[in-house]
Design a protein around this motif. Structure first.
Motif, PDB file in Angstrom:
ATOM      1  N   ARG A  25       8.881  -8.614   2.411  1.00  0.00           N
ATOM      2  CA  ARG A  25       9.556  -7.347   2.704  1.00  0.00           C
ATOM      3  C   ARG A  25       8.909  -6.146   2.018  1.00  0.00           C
ATOM      4  NH1 ARG A  25      16.041  -8.131   2.744  1.00  0.00           N
ATOM      5  NH2 ARG A  25      16.114  -9.615   4.457  1.00  0.00           N
ATOM      6  N   SER A  26       8.349  -6.367   0.828  1.00  0.00           N
ATOM      7  CA  SER A  26       7.825  -5.217   0.075  1.00  0.00           C
ATOM      8  C   SER A  26       6.798  -5.674  -0.953  1.00  0.00           C
ATOM      9  CB  SER A  26       8.973  -4.508  -0.653  1.00  0.00           C
ATOM     10  OG  SER A  26       9.488  -5.343  -1.680  1.00  0.00           O
ATOM     11  N   ASP A  27       6.147  -4.705  -1.570  1.00  0.00           N
ATOM     12  CA  ASP A  27       5.218  -5.018  -2.657  1.00  0.00           C
ATOM     13  C   ASP A  27       5.957  -5.600  -3.854  1.00  0.00           C
ATOM     14  OD1 ASP A  27       2.974  -4.204  -1.282  1.00  0.00           O
ATOM     15  OD2 ASP A  27       3.015  -2.170  -2.093  1.00  0.00           O
ATOM     16  N   LYS A  28       7.213  -5.186  -4.061  1.00  0.00           N
ATOM     17  CA  LYS A  28       7.989  -5.731  -5.169  1.00  0.00           C
ATOM     18  C   LYS A  28       8.294  -7.211  -4.941  1.00  0.00           C
ATOM     19  CE  LYS A  28       9.850  -1.529  -7.006  1.00  0.00           C
ATOM     20  NZ  LYS A  28      10.997  -0.750  -7.387  1.00  0.00           N
TER      21      LYS A  28
END
Length: 67
Positions: A25-28
């Motif tokens: 979903r995201s870089d995190k």
């Protein structure tokens, strides 16, 4: 159980059973996966992860972001 490999040097990428795994979903999410993989079997507290990835956010909001 699938075989998962993380490639952390250069551009991040992951493979699962030999296939590119790129539906994060995201870089995190990628950072969380990498951090937990490097931690190995050592337990990591949710509060630490929240502070690491959501620094500056109110603690309840940061912890909720781990969901």
């Amino acid at each position: 159980m699938p075989n998962i490999k993380l490639h952390l040097f250069g551009a991040f990428y992951a493979t699962r059973s030999g296939q590119i795994w790129d539906d994060f979903r995201s870089d995190k999410t990628r950072a969380l996966l990498a951090y937990l993989a490097l931690a190995g079997v050592s337990p990591v507290r949710r509060t630490h992860l929240a502070e690491l990835l959501w620094d500056g956010y109110p603690p309840p909001l940061a912890r909720a972001s781990l969901r």
